[in-house]
Design an enzyme around this catalytic site. Structure first.
Site, PDB file in Angstrom:
ATOM      1  N   LYS A 157     -19.510   2.619  -6.274  1.00 22.12           N
ATOM      2  CA  LYS A 157     -20.689   2.502  -5.390  1.00 22.12           C
ATOM      3  C   LYS A 157     -20.565   3.482  -4.218  1.00 22.12           C
ATOM      4  CE  LYS A 157     -21.800  -2.237  -6.449  1.00 22.12           C
ATOM      5  NZ  LYS A 157     -21.421  -3.604  -6.139  1.00 22.12           N
ATOM      6  N   THR A 189      -0.813   4.967 -20.174  1.00 24.87           N
ATOM      7  CA  THR A 189      -0.850   3.707 -19.408  1.00 24.87           C
ATOM      8  C   THR A 189      -1.841   2.739 -20.060  1.00 24.87           C
ATOM      9  OG1 THR A 189      -2.699   4.343 -17.996  1.00 24.87           O
ATOM     10  CG2 THR A 189      -0.492   4.992 -17.261  1.00 24.87           C
ATOM     11  N   ARG A 190      -1.824   1.528 -19.562  1.00 26.37           N
ATOM     12  CA  ARG A 190      -2.748   0.502 -20.082  1.00 26.37           C
ATOM     13  C   ARG A 190      -4.204   0.917 -19.886  1.00 26.37           C
ATOM     14  NH1 ARG A 190      -1.742  -5.781 -19.675  1.00 26.37           N
ATOM     15  NH2 ARG A 190       0.171  -4.869 -20.451  1.00 26.37           N
ATOM     16  N   TYR A 191      -4.534   1.461 -18.711  1.00 24.75           N
ATOM     17  CA  TYR A 191      -5.924   1.865 -18.473  1.00 24.75           C
ATOM     18  C   TYR A 191      -6.310   3.038 -19.359  1.00 24.75           C
ATOM     19  CZ  TYR A 191      -7.329  -1.336 -14.862  1.00 24.75           C
ATOM     20  OH  TYR A 191      -7.712  -2.476 -14.196  1.00 24.75           O
ATOM     21  N   ASP A 247     -10.905   8.393 -16.216  1.00 26.26           N
ATOM     22  CA  ASP A 247     -11.963   8.472 -17.229  1.00 26.26           C
ATOM     23  C   ASP A 247     -13.322   8.266 -16.565  1.00 26.26           C
ATOM     24  OD1 ASP A 247     -11.375   5.823 -16.563  1.00 26.26           O
ATOM     25  OD2 ASP A 247     -12.241   5.063 -18.422  1.00 26.26           O
ATOM     26  N   ASP A 299      -8.478   3.215  -8.950  1.00 25.56           N
ATOM     27  CA  ASP A 299      -9.756   2.486  -8.896  1.00 25.56           C
ATOM     28  C   ASP A 299     -10.857   3.463  -8.476  1.00 25.56           C
ATOM     29  OD1 ASP A 299      -8.554  -0.121  -9.391  1.00 25.56           O
ATOM     30  OD2 ASP A 299      -7.686   0.081  -7.393  1.00 25.56           O
ATOM     31  N   ASP A 346       0.843  -1.194   0.000  1.00 31.05           N
ATOM     32  CA  ASP A 346       0.000   0.000   0.000  1.00 31.05           C
ATOM     33  C   ASP A 346       0.885   1.254   0.000  1.00 31.05           C
ATOM     34  OD1 ASP A 346      -1.657   2.154   0.684  1.00 31.05           O
ATOM     35  OD2 ASP A 346      -2.922   0.917   1.963  1.00 31.05           O
TER      36      ASP A 346
HETATM   37  C1  LIG Z   1      -7.175   0.818 -12.192  1.00 31.46           C
HETATM   38  S1  LIG Z   1      -5.544   0.329 -11.941  1.00 31.46           S
HETATM   39  C2  LIG Z   1      -4.601   1.514 -12.906  1.00 31.46           C
HETATM   40  C3  LIG Z   1      -3.213   1.052 -13.191  1.00 31.46           C
HETATM   41  C4  LIG Z   1      -2.315   2.025 -13.948  1.00 31.46           C
HETATM   42  N1  LIG Z   1      -2.093   3.237 -13.208  1.00 31.46           N
HETATM   43  C5  LIG Z   1      -2.847   2.354 -15.320  1.00 31.46           C
HETATM   44  O1  LIG Z   1      -3.247   3.517 -15.540  1.00 31.46           O
HETATM   45  O2  LIG Z   1      -2.871   1.450 -16.169  1.00 31.46           O
HETATM   46  C6  LIG Z   1      -5.245   0.897 -10.285  1.00 31.46           C
HETATM   47  C7  LIG Z   1      -4.043   0.218  -9.655  1.00 31.46           C
HETATM   48  O3  LIG Z   1      -3.753   0.828  -8.407  1.00 31.46           O
HETATM   49  C8  LIG Z   1      -3.346  -0.174  -7.497  1.00 31.46           C
HETATM   50  N2  LIG Z   1      -3.577   0.365  -6.148  1.00 31.46           N
HETATM   51  C9  LIG Z   1      -4.759   0.739  -5.623  1.00 31.46           C
HETATM   52  N3  LIG Z   1      -4.602   1.226  -4.388  1.00 31.46           N
HETATM   53  C10 LIG Z   1      -3.260   1.166  -4.139  1.00 31.46           C
HETATM   54  C11 LIG Z   1      -2.466   1.521  -3.016  1.00 31.46           C
HETATM   55  N4  LIG Z   1      -3.021   2.050  -1.917  1.00 31.46           N
HETATM   56  N5  LIG Z   1      -1.143   1.315  -3.089  1.00 31.46           N
HETATM   57  C12 LIG Z   1      -0.575   0.778  -4.191  1.00 31.46           C
HETATM   58  N6  LIG Z   1      -1.283   0.415  -5.285  1.00 31.46           N
HETATM   59  C13 LIG Z   1      -2.605   0.614  -5.250  1.00 31.46           C
HETATM   60  C14 LIG Z   1      -4.204  -1.377  -7.842  1.00 31.46           C
HETATM   61  O4  LIG Z   1      -3.624  -2.584  -7.388  1.00 31.46           O
HETATM   62  C15 LIG Z   1      -4.251  -1.273  -9.367  1.00 31.46           C
HETATM   63  O5  LIG Z   1      -3.214  -2.000  -9.973  1.00 31.46           O
END
Ligand SMILES: C[S@@+](CC[C@H](N)C(=O)[O-])C[C@H]1O[C@@H](n2cnc3c(N)ncnc32)[C@H](O)[C@@H]1O
Length: 225
Positions: A134, A205-207, A166, A130, A108
């Site tokens: 909800k 990024t991928r997302y 987005d 993320d 984290d």
């Molecule tokens: C929706 S993905 C987006 C990934 C990347 N940034 C992209 O744009 O492709 C969000 C990522 O944040 C990570 N994540 C969420 N909360 C986190 C935290 N507190 N510390 C580290 N990683 C975290 C999740 O595991 C996930 O891989």
């Protein structure tokens, strides 16, 4: 979905999905110990060596951090990710492109950031966090006023916080937090797909590639005091 309690709060998210390949398993054993941080004190030698320090929170598969690290070899990039398959994907890139200026915090991000001395960071990136759409899950969003205030204190004057999403409702949430509630802390520029900074300074990024809706890109600079 995993849930882990920390002194600074609770982490919710996926920590593992598919099985790692044998190559990724190899990198976990051989490369991760050389590039990982378990606490800020592990950075001791690096602090003298690099001109600037950046953190990416939730680097996903690591496209953004790997590209920036390759372009800016005089800076150190710390990637934080709690998802094991993301860590594995970044390890593959570090090995393939022989990248020396990335450190990985597997966990984290808030735990590591809380240990960083005030005013040290040049930049923090939180791309496509993320959205937790909800209503009852809104507290799980990483972008809360306390997390942003903590990041603000760790940035140098003029240091930047870059955010993209987005998700329409998260866009409103971010605008309210950063451009309204915390307006005295940051100078804010925002962009859309057509005005976003170029690939060299803000790699896709991928997302971002998967996003179909409008994207909000925010660059918040810590106000100079
Ligand atoms: C929706 S993905 C987006 C990934 C990347 N940034 C992209 O744009 O492709 C969000 C990522 O944040 C990570 N994540 C969420 N909360 C986190 C935290 N507190 N510390 C580290 N990683 C975290 C999740 O595991 C996930 O891989």
């Amino acid at each position: 979905m995993d849930c882990v309690d920390h002194p600074i709060g609770r982490f919710y998210g996926r920590m593992r999905s598919g099985k790692l390949t044998s190559d990724q398993e190899r990198l976990f054993k051989s490369l991760l110990p050389n590039v990982s941080l378990t606490s800020f004190s592990d950075l001791k030698d690096d602090l003298q060596k690099y001109k600037a320090i950046f953190i990416e929170v939730g680097f996903g598969c690591g496209e953004h951090i790997a590209q920036l690290a390759t372009l800016h070899k005089d800076s150190l990039f710390i990637g934080c990710e709690a998802f094991v398959n993301g860590v594995a994907a970044l390890l593959v890139k570090i090995e393939k492109f022989n990248i020396e200026n990335i450190r990985i915090f597997y966990g984290d991000a808030r735990l590591l950031i809380s240990e960083i001395p005030d005013g040290l960071l040049e930049g923090v990136f939180i791309l496509f966090p993320d959205p937790w759409p909800k209503r009852r899950h809104i507290k799980r969003r990483i972008l809360q006023s306390d997390t942003i205030a903590m990041i603000h204190s760790k940035l140098k004057d003029g240091g930047i916080l870059r955010i993209a999403t987005d998700h329409p409702e998260y866009q409103l949430w971010i605008k309210r937090l950063i451009t309204h509630d915390m307006a005295n802390m940051f100078e804010v520029k925002s962009f859309d797909r057509s005005t976003r900074p170029d690939e060299q300074s803000w790699p896709t990024t991928r997302y971002e590639c998967k996003a179909t809706d409008d994207i909000l890109y925010v660059e918040a600079s810590r106000r100079r005091v």
